[in-house]
Motif scaffolding. Structure first.
Motif, PDB file in Angstrom:
ATOM      1  N   GLU A   1     -77.631  24.620 -40.343  1.00  0.00           N
ATOM      2  CA  GLU A   1     -77.311  25.638 -39.423  1.00  0.00           C
ATOM      3  C   GLU A   1     -77.569  25.218 -38.224  1.00  0.00           C
ATOM      4  O   GLU A   1     -76.852  25.326 -37.309  1.00  0.00           O
ATOM      5  CB  GLU A   1     -77.947  26.984 -39.808  1.00  0.00           C
ATOM      6  CG  GLU A   1     -77.590  27.940 -40.668  1.00  0.00           C
ATOM      7  CD  GLU A   1     -78.340  29.129 -40.867  1.00  0.00           C
ATOM      8  OE1 GLU A   1     -77.880  30.071 -41.431  1.00  0.00           O
ATOM      9  OE2 GLU A   1     -79.621  29.021 -40.727  1.00  0.00           O
ATOM     10  N   ARG A   2     -78.870  24.554 -37.988  1.00  0.00           N
ATOM     11  CA  ARG A   2     -79.033  23.932 -36.685  1.00  0.00           C
ATOM     12  C   ARG A   2     -78.091  22.706 -36.205  1.00  0.00           C
ATOM     13  O   ARG A   2     -77.694  22.834 -35.084  1.00  0.00           O
ATOM     14  CB  ARG A   2     -80.398  23.259 -36.521  1.00  0.00           C
ATOM     15  CG  ARG A   2     -81.571  24.536 -36.563  1.00  0.00           C
ATOM     16  CD  ARG A   2     -82.878  23.876 -36.306  1.00  0.00           C
ATOM     17  NE  ARG A   2     -83.433  23.525 -37.850  1.00  0.00           N
ATOM     18  CZ  ARG A   2     -84.186  24.304 -38.622  1.00  0.00           C
ATOM     19  NH1 ARG A   2     -84.062  25.559 -38.276  1.00  0.00           N
ATOM     20  NH2 ARG A   2     -84.593  23.712 -39.608  1.00  0.00           N
ATOM     21  N   ALA A   3     -77.707  21.822 -37.216  1.00  0.00           N
ATOM     22  CA  ALA A   3     -76.697  20.793 -36.703  1.00  0.00           C
ATOM     23  C   ALA A   3     -75.397  21.375 -36.661  1.00  0.00           C
ATOM     24  O   ALA A   3     -74.782  20.622 -35.638  1.00  0.00           O
ATOM     25  CB  ALA A   3     -76.918  19.946 -38.016  1.00  0.00           C
TER      26      ALA A   3
ATOM     27  N   LEU B   1     -74.894  24.000 -35.039  1.00  0.00           N
ATOM     28  CA  LEU B   1     -74.632  24.527 -33.644  1.00  0.00           C
ATOM     29  C   LEU B   1     -73.830  23.405 -32.712  1.00  0.00           C
ATOM     30  O   LEU B   1     -73.158  23.780 -31.788  1.00  0.00           O
ATOM     31  CB  LEU B   1     -76.052  24.720 -32.995  1.00  0.00           C
ATOM     32  CG  LEU B   1     -76.778  26.042 -33.586  1.00  0.00           C
ATOM     33  CD1 LEU B   1     -78.303  26.061 -32.973  1.00  0.00           C
ATOM     34  CD2 LEU B   1     -75.979  27.226 -33.336  1.00  0.00           C
ATOM     35  N   LEU B   2     -74.250  22.209 -33.015  1.00  0.00           N
ATOM     36  CA  LEU B   2     -73.807  21.247 -32.216  1.00  0.00           C
ATOM     37  C   LEU B   2     -72.248  20.639 -32.739  1.00  0.00           C
ATOM     38  O   LEU B   2     -71.102  20.703 -31.980  1.00  0.00           O
ATOM     39  CB  LEU B   2     -74.553  19.761 -32.330  1.00  0.00           C
ATOM     40  CG  LEU B   2     -75.656  19.414 -31.093  1.00  0.00           C
ATOM     41  CD1 LEU B   2     -74.777  19.391 -29.945  1.00  0.00           C
ATOM     42  CD2 LEU B   2     -76.518  20.642 -30.945  1.00  0.00           C
TER      43      LEU B   2
ATOM     44  N   GLU C   1     -69.414  22.639 -31.706  1.00  0.00           N
ATOM     45  CA  GLU C   1     -68.750  22.549 -30.344  1.00  0.00           C
ATOM     46  C   GLU C   1     -67.870  21.199 -30.145  1.00  0.00           C
ATOM     47  O   GLU C   1     -67.196  21.173 -29.011  1.00  0.00           O
ATOM     48  CB  GLU C   1     -70.038  22.155 -29.297  1.00  0.00           C
ATOM     49  CG  GLU C   1     -71.245  23.281 -29.168  1.00  0.00           C
ATOM     50  CD  GLU C   1     -70.478  24.535 -28.651  1.00  0.00           C
ATOM     51  OE1 GLU C   1     -69.854  24.436 -27.414  1.00  0.00           O
ATOM     52  OE2 GLU C   1     -70.920  25.754 -29.027  1.00  0.00           O
TER      53      GLU C   1
ATOM     54  N   PRO D   1     -69.864  15.191 -28.042  1.00  0.00           N
ATOM     55  CA  PRO D   1     -69.606  14.459 -26.909  1.00  0.00           C
ATOM     56  C   PRO D   1     -69.938  15.063 -25.578  1.00  0.00           C
ATOM     57  O   PRO D   1     -70.775  14.519 -24.919  1.00  0.00           O
ATOM     58  CB  PRO D   1     -68.343  13.746 -27.135  1.00  0.00           C
ATOM     59  CG  PRO D   1     -67.930  13.819 -28.466  1.00  0.00           C
ATOM     60  CD  PRO D   1     -68.631  15.324 -28.952  1.00  0.00           C
ATOM     61  N   ASP D   2     -69.583  16.386 -25.548  1.00  0.00           N
ATOM     62  CA  ASP D   2     -69.679  17.193 -24.535  1.00  0.00           C
ATOM     63  C   ASP D   2     -71.092  17.613 -24.292  1.00  0.00           C
ATOM     64  O   ASP D   2     -71.574  17.832 -23.228  1.00  0.00           O
ATOM     65  CB  ASP D   2     -68.700  18.305 -24.461  1.00  0.00           C
ATOM     66  CG  ASP D   2     -67.212  17.707 -24.303  1.00  0.00           C
ATOM     67  OD1 ASP D   2     -67.186  16.808 -24.015  1.00  0.00           O
ATOM     68  OD2 ASP D   2     -66.408  18.596 -24.633  1.00  0.00           O
ATOM     69  N   VAL D   3     -71.954  17.997 -25.418  1.00  0.00           N
ATOM     70  CA  VAL D   3     -72.977  19.046 -25.148  1.00  0.00           C
ATOM     71  C   VAL D   3     -74.123  18.362 -25.579  1.00  0.00           C
ATOM     72  O   VAL D   3     -75.350  18.435 -24.723  1.00  0.00           O
ATOM     73  CB  VAL D   3     -72.946  20.193 -26.084  1.00  0.00           C
ATOM     74  CG1 VAL D   3     -73.932  21.064 -26.000  1.00  0.00           C
ATOM     75  CG2 VAL D   3     -71.555  21.079 -25.751  1.00  0.00           C
ATOM     76  N   GLY D   4     -74.134  17.510 -26.688  1.00  0.00           N
ATOM     77  CA  GLY D   4     -75.311  16.662 -26.892  1.00  0.00           C
ATOM     78  C   GLY D   4     -75.656  16.525 -28.293  1.00  0.00           C
ATOM     79  O   GLY D   4     -74.508  16.492 -29.091  1.00  0.00           O
ATOM     80  N   ASN D   5     -76.673  16.198 -29.109  1.00  0.00           N
ATOM     81  CA  ASN D   5     -76.845  15.840 -30.267  1.00  0.00           C
ATOM     82  C   ASN D   5     -78.124  16.447 -30.838  1.00  0.00           C
ATOM     83  O   ASN D   5     -79.046  16.724 -30.221  1.00  0.00           O
ATOM     84  CB  ASN D   5     -76.585  14.650 -30.507  1.00  0.00           C
ATOM     85  CG  ASN D   5     -77.918  13.586 -29.763  1.00  0.00           C
ATOM     86  OD1 ASN D   5     -78.951  13.659 -30.214  1.00  0.00           O
ATOM     87  ND2 ASN D   5     -77.522  12.932 -28.882  1.00  0.00           N
ATOM     88  N   VAL D   6     -78.345  16.476 -32.287  1.00  0.00           N
ATOM     89  CA  VAL D   6     -79.505  17.106 -32.801  1.00  0.00           C
ATOM     90  C   VAL D   6     -79.860  16.134 -33.870  1.00  0.00           C
ATOM     91  O   VAL D   6     -78.796  15.489 -34.752  1.00  0.00           O
ATOM     92  CB  VAL D   6     -79.273  18.507 -33.498  1.00  0.00           C
ATOM     93  CG1 VAL D   6     -78.084  18.677 -34.225  1.00  0.00           C
ATOM     94  CG2 VAL D   6     -80.545  18.873 -34.141  1.00  0.00           C
ATOM     95  N   GLU D   7     -81.251  15.805 -34.268  1.00  0.00           N
ATOM     96  CA  GLU D   7     -81.416  14.930 -35.514  1.00  0.00           C
ATOM     97  C   GLU D   7     -82.549  15.803 -35.976  1.00  0.00           C
ATOM     98  O   GLU D   7     -83.547  16.119 -35.250  1.00  0.00           O
ATOM     99  CB  GLU D   7     -81.834  13.810 -34.929  1.00  0.00           C
ATOM    100  CG  GLU D   7     -81.678  12.623 -36.103  1.00  0.00           C
ATOM    101  CD  GLU D   7     -81.804  11.290 -35.718  1.00  0.00           C
ATOM    102  OE1 GLU D   7     -80.729  10.668 -35.090  1.00  0.00           O
ATOM    103  OE2 GLU D   7     -82.868  10.689 -35.772  1.00  0.00           O
ATOM    104  N   GLU D   8     -82.671  15.954 -37.523  1.00  0.00           N
ATOM    105  CA  GLU D   8     -83.823  16.570 -37.897  1.00  0.00           C
ATOM    106  C   GLU D   8     -84.090  15.833 -39.420  1.00  0.00           C
ATOM    107  O   GLU D   8     -83.094  15.685 -40.128  1.00  0.00           O
ATOM    108  CB  GLU D   8     -83.366  17.992 -38.051  1.00  0.00           C
ATOM    109  CG  GLU D   8     -84.460  18.568 -38.979  1.00  0.00           C
ATOM    110  CD  GLU D   8     -84.405  20.252 -38.810  1.00  0.00           C
ATOM    111  OE1 GLU D   8     -83.540  20.947 -38.160  1.00  0.00           O
ATOM    112  OE2 GLU D   8     -85.259  21.117 -39.589  1.00  0.00           O
ATOM    113  N   GLU D   9     -85.212  15.700 -39.639  1.00  0.00           N
ATOM    114  CA  GLU D   9     -85.773  14.946 -40.838  1.00  0.00           C
ATOM    115  C   GLU D   9     -86.127  16.497 -41.786  1.00  0.00           C
ATOM    116  O   GLU D   9     -86.602  17.238 -41.270  1.00  0.00           O
ATOM    117  CB  GLU D   9     -87.169  14.353 -40.587  1.00  0.00           C
ATOM    118  CG  GLU D   9     -87.166  13.360 -41.697  1.00  0.00           C
ATOM    119  CD  GLU D   9     -88.337  12.239 -41.446  1.00  0.00           C
ATOM    120  OE1 GLU D   9     -89.196  12.340 -42.399  1.00  0.00           O
ATOM    121  OE2 GLU D   9     -88.407  11.895 -40.293  1.00  0.00           O
TER     122      GLU D   9
END
Lengths: 378, 378
Positions: free
Chosen positions: A274-276, A278-279, A282, A306-314
């Motif tokens: 769900e968190r990933a 979000l990106l 977009e 590319p416009d908004v950002g990125n997320v990484e989670e273990e």
């Protein structure tokens, strides 16, 4: 036709059959709700082209406070009539059809007169004469529906894929759905039901039916004829048309071997996806990447736009075995699939980054499988 | 800029200022939420052209678990950022602005990097230097707003009528709104506030403000400058522009005499009007008729739609005095008016079937009056 009734009991019945009534129908009388007062009680009917629902308010059940003074039938404009009944001032109400189809509804000092339609013009419900009835416990059947309809196609280009394929054979009920990007298959043993069936039930009908199965529903009965299915839940009858055609053979889609296997808590993995997403939502291509490093037992979920950002989670994973892997997929498919597992532990098995992967519960892995096709990325 | 914070406290602040943020703005930076970490604490700001909201998360309040490691400011895409914060896995989170405006948000094993905007480009909030502050108890102010905004016009043809006219004079606060079909006026004595004000506040700003006043809100402070008003609720600051122009003189609209007077329970009358409006809404001219027979003390509400049917209901009225009357009106205006009275008794006074009629509470009739213009029927 004339009867008086406890308003709350009537509202419950109206709500039940209103599920099948649409104001957007090409058959005007189907915007109406049919009422029939008979010896048995008060029968309410709602229908659209695909689904019909009938419910009986029993005159012998004292809770309904139903007194039928005169038998008969009428069809009343559903949305409008339901709005009136819900707003009436008193706990009790009386309905009577006077001259022609004029219907008087009274409650307290309030009196409505509305124009009804001839019940003789209302389509007949299909007759289902088949003694071979399947009986399922309410919660199991609701689970079967909810676990399979998620994979039903909503595209009319291949109508057969908008349904769930039910096969009863050798005392086992199989239910499977696929939209060709994902698949969901459930198996249940029904030792008491020895018949054989092979039908395709529209996913939309099953979704409606599932909402009618409450925690109080002890069992759901299912009867099938050539082109109709009838589900019985207590005093309520739910009819749906069947889809015609041959459902594709899905058994060969499920991979028999795997190269990488990971065990997850389904709920924890859902949170990370769900968190990933979000990106990824977009971004133009809505994909999330899962990276497995088997030697260090590390699983990472990542998403980027590319416009908004990125997320990484273990993500914590109980077991990681096999080859390293990078695989991308549509997170919305993954979310639907994971929600069907609730809080349980699951085994996810991959073959390669371009082949479909499977999700099964760690316990009872035989009876439920979900499959998702990855997205090729560069 | 770098801080860590208890996520629930941060979410509360984000929700507060998000009320002012619209994704449909012509000024791109206003789709963002501004964060400033300072000595005082963390300041959150949201704004559109009309309304700006600022809230301070106090670093001295241990409940907020706010630790500011480095001061600074950033503007982040509001809807997206708020979605992230709400989905983070842990109770705590850390936010830091690294090189340029890249902002890293971490919580548990999850790490987001998103692109921010320069806070220096964010518009400055108006400076309101005025020592003359009005203080109102939260529940009274919320009541004043809710009782008057219902009569505000939503048509931009006469912009001045989209606001509520507030006049403070001789220790009394008057609030009045009218859309030229109906009027609502509330009076409150404010013996401690000796200033004089005459301002028009947009109804839409007041509706938003009212939602921020909770049962816990002890008082709301109000400060006015030439073209802005600032409301202070605890640690939150709500700015709104004022409407420019002269509000029409409404005092002469309220009739001084009446020919027919009826006392109702507002809630019972509301029920009858709601039922009658079910029919009138189906009709092209949405009117409900009230018939008063003074000699037999009988009041009847009726509605009808040629296509669908009709309704008639006798309404209990405690007192009926004066001339017989038949009067028609828009039931939606009547519903809004009656809801403002809750369950209390009201006096309704009529002059003739073509003149506006008034509703006042039976107790405290001086301080609240609503007026509705009837509809001429044939």
């Amino acid at each position: 036709m004339k009867f008086s009734i406890k308003r709350s009991a009537f509202i419950q019945g109206i709500n039940m059959v209103s599920r099948a009534i649409s104001s957007k129908t090409t058959i005007p009388i189907l915007t109406g709700l049919k009422l029939s007062a008979s010896n048995e009680g008060l029968i309410l009917t709602g229908s659209n082209a695909d689904v019909s629902i009938e419910t009986v308010i029993d005159r012998n059940d004292a809770d309904n406070e139903l007194i039928i003074e005169e038998e008969g039938s009428i069809v009343l404009p559903a949305r409008f009539f339901s709005g009136i009944v819900k707003k009436l001032p008193s706990d009790k109400m009386t309905l009577s059809v006077a001259n022609g189809f004029q219907t008087e509804i009274t409650s307290g000092t309030s009196s409505f007169t509305i124009n009804g339609l001839d019940a003789a013009d209302y389509p007949h419900l299909p007759e289902i004469e088949n003694d071979n009835e399947i009986s399922l416990s309410g919660d199991v059947f609701k689970e079967i529906i909810n676990q399979t309809v998620i994979a039903v196609s909503n595209q009319e280009s291949r109508p057969i894929l908008t349904g769930v394929h039910f096969v009863l054979k050798d005392g086992t009920l199989f239910a499977v759905a696929t939209d060709s990007h994902r698949l969901s298959q459930r198996k249940v043993a029904l030792p008491d039901n020895q018949g054989e069936y092979d039908v395709i039930i529209p996913g939309s009908s099953l979704s409606e039916l599932s909402k009618m199965i409450s925690d109080d529903t002890e069992n759901v009965k299912m009867k099938i004829t050539e082109n109709q299915v009838l589900f019985t839940i207590g005093n309520t009858y739910f009819y749906s048309r069947l889809l015609e055609g041959t459902y594709p053979d899905t058994s060969r889609l499920i991979p028999k071997e795997s190269e990488t296997n990971v065990q997850f808590d389904a709920y924890e993995l859902l949170g990370a996806i769900e968190r990933a997403s979000l990106l990824s939502h977009e971004s133009r291509n809505n994909v999330v990447k899962l990276t497995i490093k088997a030697n260090v037992k590390q699983v990472t979920i990542s998403g980027n736009s590319p416009d908004v950002g990125n997320v990484e989670e273990e993500v914590e994973s109980k077991e990681v075995a096999g080859n390293d892997l990078e695989i991308s997929f549509n997170p919305d498919y993954m979310k639907d699939a994971l929600r069907a597992f609730g809080h349980s532990m699951i085994n996810v098995s991959f073959t390669s980054s371009l082949r479909p992967f499977t999700l099964v519960p760690s316990e009872d892995a035989e009876n439920f499988i979900e499959l998702i096709t990855p997205v090729r990325t560069f």
